[in-house]
Design a protein around this motif. Structure first.
Motif, PDB file in Angstrom:
ATOM      1  N   ALA A  18       0.831  -1.207   0.000  1.00 44.22           N
ATOM      2  CA  ALA A  18       0.000   0.000   0.000  1.00 44.22           C
ATOM      3  C   ALA A  18       0.868   1.260   0.000  1.00 44.22           C
ATOM      4  N   CYS A  19       1.915   1.271   0.803  1.00 47.91           N
ATOM      5  CA  CYS A  19       2.826   2.423   0.832  1.00 47.91           C
ATOM      6  C   CYS A  19       3.508   2.618  -0.512  1.00 47.91           C
ATOM      7  N   ASP A  20       4.019   1.527  -1.073  1.00 52.03           N
ATOM      8  CA  ASP A  20       4.682   1.618  -2.374  1.00 52.03           C
ATOM      9  C   ASP A  20       3.747   2.214  -3.422  1.00 52.03           C
ATOM     10  N   ALA A  21       2.502   1.743  -3.448  1.00 56.79           N
ATOM     11  CA  ALA A  21       1.537   2.254  -4.436  1.00 56.79           C
ATOM     12  C   ALA A  21       1.265   3.737  -4.221  1.00 56.79           C
ATOM     13  N   PRO A  59       2.730  -4.909  -6.737  1.00 55.85           N
ATOM     14  CA  PRO A  59       2.917  -5.699  -5.521  1.00 55.85           C
ATOM     15  C   PRO A  59       3.996  -6.764  -5.680  1.00 55.85           C
ATOM     16  N   LEU A  60       4.150  -7.321  -6.885  1.00 61.83           N
ATOM     17  CA  LEU A  60       5.208  -8.316  -7.113  1.00 61.83           C
ATOM     18  C   LEU A  60       6.580  -7.715  -6.846  1.00 61.83           C
ATOM     19  N   GLU A  61       6.783  -6.476  -7.283  1.00 57.50           N
ATOM     20  CA  GLU A  61       8.067  -5.819  -7.053  1.00 57.50           C
ATOM     21  C   GLU A  61       8.307  -5.623  -5.561  1.00 57.50           C
ATOM     22  N   ALA A 129      17.479 -12.421 -15.110  1.00 61.22           N
ATOM     23  CA  ALA A 129      16.733 -13.518 -14.478  1.00 61.22           C
ATOM     24  C   ALA A 129      15.275 -13.080 -14.400  1.00 61.22           C
ATOM     25  N   ARG A 130      14.409 -13.905 -14.932  1.00 60.49           N
ATOM     26  CA  ARG A 130      12.972 -13.602 -14.905  1.00 60.49           C
ATOM     27  C   ARG A 130      12.292 -14.528 -13.894  1.00 60.49           C
ATOM     28  N   PHE A 131      11.418 -13.934 -13.108  1.00 64.32           N
ATOM     29  CA  PHE A 131      10.655 -14.679 -12.119  1.00 64.32           C
ATOM     30  C   PHE A 131       9.171 -14.473 -12.388  1.00 64.32           C
ATOM     31  N   THR A 132       8.404 -15.531 -12.240  1.00 66.20           N
ATOM     32  CA  THR A 132       6.954 -15.449 -12.425  1.00 66.20           C
ATOM     33  C   THR A 132       6.296 -15.009 -11.121  1.00 66.20           C
ATOM     34  N   ARG A 133       5.032 -14.700 -11.243  1.00 68.51           N
ATOM     35  CA  ARG A 133       4.243 -14.348 -10.057  1.00 68.51           C
ATOM     36  C   ARG A 133       4.290 -15.494  -9.046  1.00 68.51           C
ATOM     37  N   LYS A 134       4.198 -16.710  -9.543  1.00 67.46           N
ATOM     38  CA  LYS A 134       4.228 -17.875  -8.655  1.00 67.46           C
ATOM     39  C   LYS A 134       5.570 -17.975  -7.935  1.00 67.46           C
TER      40      LYS A 134
END
Length: 182
Positions: A18-21, A59-61, A129-134
């Motif tokens: 929430a803060c980040d957003a 949120p993922l970040e 390096a790529r990461f998925t949501r999962k």
């Protein structure tokens, strides 16, 4: 409202999202929130606030950044790289970490654009390096990135882990200091 959320929420992830957003959208800034943090729970809330970033776009970040922080991995978020644009995270100045949520990365156009960006990053000497949501939700980012950095250091014969020297790096975004392995 954010100050209370930082102070009272049992976990740190949701209040930080929430803060980040709010910071990213320019609705407030960290100094305004910090000024409201007085009384019980404020010390913990200030520690949480110190982890917030106006550069986080999702949120993922936020979650990936927390995992890197907890793993003691040095990083910058929202770094602009010439001829590529903004990358999600730059780890140790050499590994670009991109976080692929399903909604934004579901079409052929975005998939192809990401691969073009990856090739340009490699051309400039970065690793990607790529990461998925999962991956992020399973908490894999911190440990996997540490492993990627250590494997690359081993290939180059560089000291890594506890053998690497430590230096103090000034974090320009937040004005704080952190130890970083060189």
């Amino acid at each position: 409202m954010l100050a209370r959320y930082l102070r009272c929420a049992p976990g740190r992830e949701a209040p930080l999202m929430a803060c980040d957003a709010a910071l990213h959208q320019g609705h407030t800034d960290a100094d305004v929130i910090a000024a409201l943090l007085r009384g019980p729970g404020s010390r913990r809330a200030l520690q949480r606030l110190s982890l917030a970033s106006p550069r986080a776009r999702s949120p993922l970040e936020t979650l990936a950044r927390l995992q890197l922080h907890d793993a003691g991995v040095p990083f910058e978020d929202g770094v602009v790289i010439p001829h590529v644009g903004e990358v999600d995270l730059l780890v140790d100045g050499r590994l670009v970490v991109e976080l692929d949520g399903y909604t934004y990365h579901e079409d052929d156009f975005q998939f192809a654009k990401d691969r073009t960006r990856d090739r340009e990053l490699v051309r400039q000497g970065y690793r990607v390096a790529r990461f998925t949501r999962k991956d992020v939700h399973l908490g894999k980012v911190g440990a996997e990135v540490r492993g990627l950095l250590a494997a690359h250091d081993d290939l180059l014969g560089r000291p890594s882990g506890d053998d690497a020297p430590m230096v103090v790096k000034i974090d320009d975004k937040r004005g704080g200091r952190r130890l970083q392995r060189v």
